[in-house]
Design a protein around this motif. Structure first.
Motif, PDB file in Angstrom:
ATOM      1  N   THR A   6       0.826  -1.202   0.000  1.00  0.00           N
ATOM      2  CA  THR A   6       0.000   0.000   0.000  1.00  0.00           C
ATOM      3  C   THR A   6       0.861   1.253   0.000  1.00  0.00           C
ATOM      4  O   THR A   6       1.990   1.251   0.475  1.00  0.00           O
ATOM      5  N   GLU A  17      -1.901   1.612  11.293  1.00  0.00           N
ATOM      6  CA  GLU A  17      -3.026   2.476  10.943  1.00  0.00           C
ATOM      7  C   GLU A  17      -4.147   2.351  11.977  1.00  0.00           C
ATOM      8  O   GLU A  17      -4.672   1.266  12.228  1.00  0.00           O
ATOM      9  N   GLU A  46       0.297   3.783   1.769  1.00  0.00           N
ATOM     10  CA  GLU A  46       0.327   4.347   3.117  1.00  0.00           C
ATOM     11  C   GLU A  46       1.430   3.738   3.981  1.00  0.00           C
ATOM     12  O   GLU A  46       1.595   4.117   5.131  1.00  0.00           O
ATOM     13  N   LYS A 102       1.186   5.834  13.263  1.00  0.00           N
ATOM     14  CA  LYS A 102       1.396   5.954  11.815  1.00  0.00           C
ATOM     15  C   LYS A 102       2.886   5.973  11.490  1.00  0.00           C
ATOM     16  O   LYS A 102       3.325   5.439  10.455  1.00  0.00           O
TER      17      LYS A 102
END
Length: 312
Positions: A129, A170, A131, A165
């Motif tokens: 991902t 998350e 993120e 984070k």
């Protein structure tokens, strides 16, 4: 007085000689007043993040390395200094400091490198991902953090979310009313992680049984559903032991197991600040279990009044 500002104004005008509780936003004003003395005591409260250790959707919470990583990556100093203006004490035990049962071998340090190493040990790596959320066998290290829907808890939750984070975790924030957090989320065990405050006002015995014993995991207040027979045995024996030294030993052992297993993420103990005019002497304040405890030694207070050449 309707507001703390009006109360301080009343003091400035000479209407009163003390302020029963100084809120964080008024603290700097009070500390800068040379005619006011402040006294601080730990409140009988503990803030923490509970983890649902029985929810299969977030079964990674069952890994002690994950729990240790989540704990070590929270910068509690920022929460205490920036959100509470220093009016809290870092929590390192589920038993209050200042009590005969408290034991802490060493503070839990904020250590991002150690947190990342714990996650690596648990098998979590950077996924595909954008993120950069860590994952293990296709399952992301992602969950929902419920918190009481007020400004202070929002700031705390956002600070923790930012810390996590930074290590690839998350957390989706879910603000809910305090009533819903207790009645719907905790009681029904319908949560993944939850920011909570435990209030033990008027409960001077340090017995942690209601929150951490196996027997309380279903229907009781062991909301994390921590299932540790060794820890349960210690607190079950301690609550029926007559000898104080034996209780001390058992609670010390319980706290050692708690520290090793980290079933919940301890944050801080809030403090209570009381302010009185400097002409009032003999005021003392320590840990208390009710706000009125600040007056426990009021019979020792006295005024310094100058009469001619004599002082009384």
């Amino acid at each position: 007085y309707p507001t703390s500002a009006e109360m301080f104004a009343a003091y400035s005008d000479g209407e009163i000689q003390g302020i029963s509780r100084v809120p964080a936003e008024q603290l700097s004003t009070v500390l800068n007043d040379p005619k006011m003395a402040t006294y601080t005591g730990r409140r009988p409260e503990l803030a923490m993040v509970l983890l649902n250790l029985k929810d299969t959707k977030v079964d990674f919470f069952q890994d002690v390395d994950v729990r240790q990583a989540l704990m070590e990556s929270i910068n509690r100093s920022i929460i205490i200094n920036q959100i509470f203006h220093g009016q809290a004490i870092q929590a390192d035990s589920p038993i209050f400091p200042g009590t005969w049962a408290f034991y802490s071998s060493s503070p839990i340090a904020f250590d991002v490198d150690s947190a990342q190493n714990h996650l690596k040990k648990a098998g979590f790596v950077v996924g595909a991902t954008t993120e950069n959320i860590l994952s293990k066998e296709g399952k992301q290290l992602s969950f929902t953090l419920a918190y009481p829907d007020d400004d202070i808890h929002r700031q705390i939750a956002e600070s923790i979310q930012s810390n996590w984070k930074a290590i690839g975790v998350e957390a989706t924030l879910e603000p809910v009313s305090y009533e819903s957090l207790i009645g719907e989320k905790l009681v029904k065990r319908d949560f993944e992680a939850a920011l909570v405050d435990i209030n033990l006002s008027r409960y001077p015995d340090p017995d942690p049984y209601p929150f951490w014993d196996q027997a309380q995991a279903t229907g009781g207040q062991n909301y994390s559903q921590w299932d540790n027979s060794t820890a349960s045995d210690y607190i079950e024996q301690a609550r029926i032991a007559i000898d104080r030294s034996e209780r001390v030993r058992l609670y010390r052992n319980f706290q050692v197991v708690f520290r090793e297993e980290m079933p919940a993420l301890l944050l801080y103990y809030p403090v209570y600040t009381y302010a009185v005019d400097t002409t009032i002497k003999g005021v003392q304040m320590g840990p208390f279990y009710d706000p009125s405890d600040r007056l426990a030694n009021i019979n020792s207070w006295y005024l310094l009044i100058k009469r001619g050449s004599q002082t009384t």
